[in-house]
Design an enzyme around this catalytic site. Structure first.
Site, PDB file in Angstrom:
ATOM      1  N   THR A  25      55.696  64.925  55.590  1.00  0.00           N
ATOM      2  CA  THR A  25      56.155  66.067  56.395  1.00  0.00           C
ATOM      3  C   THR A  25      56.909  67.198  55.596  1.00  0.00           C
ATOM      4  OG1 THR A  25      57.959  64.953  57.528  1.00  0.00           O
ATOM      5  CG2 THR A  25      56.040  64.907  58.482  1.00  0.00           C
ATOM      6  N   TYR A  26      57.156  67.236  54.378  1.00  0.00           N
ATOM      7  CA  TYR A  26      57.933  67.943  53.696  1.00  0.00           C
ATOM      8  C   TYR A  26      57.380  69.431  53.970  1.00  0.00           C
ATOM      9  CZ  TYR A  26      59.341  71.272  49.926  1.00  0.00           C
ATOM     10  OH  TYR A  26      59.840  72.475  49.436  1.00  0.00           O
ATOM     11  N   TYR A  58      64.034  68.263  54.995  1.00  0.00           N
ATOM     12  CA  TYR A  58      63.033  68.995  55.427  1.00  0.00           C
ATOM     13  C   TYR A  58      63.193  69.911  56.596  1.00  0.00           C
ATOM     14  CZ  TYR A  58      60.540  65.445  52.454  1.00  0.00           C
ATOM     15  OH  TYR A  58      60.086  64.487  51.188  1.00  0.00           O
ATOM     16  N   ASN A 170      62.857  57.816  43.788  1.00  0.00           N
ATOM     17  CA  ASN A 170      63.004  58.249  42.394  1.00  0.00           C
ATOM     18  C   ASN A 170      63.939  57.340  41.617  1.00  0.00           C
ATOM     19  OD1 ASN A 170      61.618  60.631  43.089  1.00  0.00           O
ATOM     20  ND2 ASN A 170      62.931  61.118  44.555  1.00  0.00           N
ATOM     21  N   PRO A 221      50.457  62.078  46.240  1.00  0.00           N
ATOM     22  CA  PRO A 221      49.331  60.990  45.879  1.00  0.00           C
ATOM     23  C   PRO A 221      47.958  61.778  45.400  1.00  0.00           C
ATOM     24  CG  PRO A 221      49.608  60.994  48.182  1.00  0.00           C
ATOM     25  CD  PRO A 221      50.532  61.687  47.804  1.00  0.00           C
ATOM     26  N   PRO A 277      44.936  70.701  60.044  1.00  0.00           N
ATOM     27  CA  PRO A 277      44.403  69.620  61.011  1.00  0.00           C
ATOM     28  C   PRO A 277      43.023  68.885  60.036  1.00  0.00           C
ATOM     29  CG  PRO A 277      44.845  71.522  62.046  1.00  0.00           C
ATOM     30  CD  PRO A 277      45.011  71.905  60.789  1.00  0.00           C
ATOM     31  N   ARG A 279      42.558  68.486  57.108  1.00  0.00           N
ATOM     32  CA  ARG A 279      42.977  67.704  55.651  1.00  0.00           C
ATOM     33  C   ARG A 279      43.544  66.659  56.439  1.00  0.00           C
ATOM     34  NH1 ARG A 279      40.163  70.240  53.158  1.00  0.00           N
ATOM     35  NH2 ARG A 279      40.940  71.994  51.537  1.00  0.00           N
ATOM     36  N   ILE A 280      44.283  66.516  57.609  1.00  0.00           N
ATOM     37  CA  ILE A 280      45.028  65.291  58.030  1.00  0.00           C
ATOM     38  C   ILE A 280      44.141  64.528  58.411  1.00  0.00           C
ATOM     39  CG2 ILE A 280      46.361  64.515  59.972  1.00  0.00           C
ATOM     40  CD1 ILE A 280      47.971  67.309  60.278  1.00  0.00           C
TER      41      ILE A 280
END
Length: 313
Positions: A25-26, A58, A170, A221, A277, A279-280
């Site tokens: 959700t960035y 965010y 990280n 990813p 939407p 792509r989700i």
């Protein structure tokens, strides 16, 4: 292990489990219209996502929380169906700030607990109201803290029931060892969230984490947006790779779906970020095909040790 859209959780070392696919959700508040994150998370839950990755920095945890609570109220999901990951920001590493920071996150979300709470970066910034504190020359203002003391404060939060599992992000091997070898360690890190994709497969870190029962959670990813403020835009776009495209054509899938499938098939959790939407939906459709051993090797061979996200701090 048979993965499906309904069941794709894998175990964590503390007895909890994490879904292999999540929604990142960035967002940048300057370029993201109000309510975009809210609608995206609601749609994602309707599609079948049960893992949401968020963060204090965010600036949209209030929308994520509202979306989760709305879907619970509708009877679409129960709280225990949802896996939410929050993050401890760099300005909040001093032990006395850890619990108040997590409590503020819970209040913003409107939830009683988070499923995973992770140290976002191993370095600390000067505590205060500024998210990115800088001096008059624009240089970051760092703060000397002991990650082990920060970790002890996180352990107390887990013991108090504010968080189910603890992790990091990280962290390299040396930083992980600092926690793992800490005298009196009560709760070891269950996850390490790092950049991970076919051009940056993280073989050495992955091997170390597997030895210590730490799950890798891969951000970016499928590569990233091409935002020059934090992305190395000179890197080749992952999704244009001919190998990923060719394998995708065989299964009627996109190169992005192949890249996601590659990681989940080797036990790496993926959290592609999208507020689009289509792509989700597309990113969730990775449980109706699997790659052959040979195809997995082909994708693994694409590794170029290319890091898209430049942590220039």
């Amino acid at each position: 292990m048979e993965l499906s859209a309904q069941q794709h959780r894998i175990p964590l070392s503390d007895g909890n489990s994490i879904p292999l696919l999540g929604l990142g959700t960035y967002s940048s508040p300057a370029t993201t219209p109000k309510g975009t994150c809210l609608e995206s998370v609601k749609l994602a839950i309707d599609i079948g996502y049960r893992h949401i990755d968020g963060a204090y920095v965010y600036y949209n945890e209030h929308e994520v929380g509202e979306a989760i609570r709305t879907k619970i109220a509708e009877g679409k999901v129960k709280r225990e169906d949802i896996f939410y990951c929050g993050k401890l920001w760099n300005t909040c590493h001093p032990p006395e700030l850890v619990r108040p920071t997590l409590e503020r996150t819970l209040k913003t979300l409107g939830l009683d607990y988070v499923d995973l709470y992770i140290v976002e970066l191993p370095m600390a910034f000067k505590p205060g109201d500024a998210i990115y504190p800088r001096d008059e020359n624009g240089k970051f203002l760092y703060h000397k803290t002991d990650l082990r003391a920060t970790w002890e404060a996180l352990e107390e939060c887990k013991d108090a029931g504010l968080v189910k599992s603890l992790g990091v992000s990280n962290f390299n091997r040396r930083q992980l060892e600092l926690i793992l070898n800490k005298p009196g360690l009560k709760h070891k890190p269950t996850t390490n969230q790092v950049e991970c994709h076919p051009y940056f497969t993280q073989p050495k870190l992955m091997e170390f984490c597997q030895q210590h029962d730490i799950v890798i959670v891969g951000y970016s990813p499928i590569g990233t947006c091409r935002d020059a403020s934090w992305v190395n835009v000179s890197s080749p776009p992952l999704l244009e790779d001919p190998v990923l495209i060719r394998i995708g054509e065989k299964y009627g899938k996109t190169s992005a779906q192949v890249a996601l499938r590659f990681n989940v098939q080797r036990g790496v959790v993926v959290i592609p970020k999208s507020f689009n939407p289509e792509r989700i939906r597309e990113n969730f459709q990775i449980f109706d095909f699997s790659l052959t051993v040979q195809e997995m090797k082909e994708v693994e061979a694409l590794n170029k040790n290319i890091r898209y996200v430049e942590l220039l701090m």
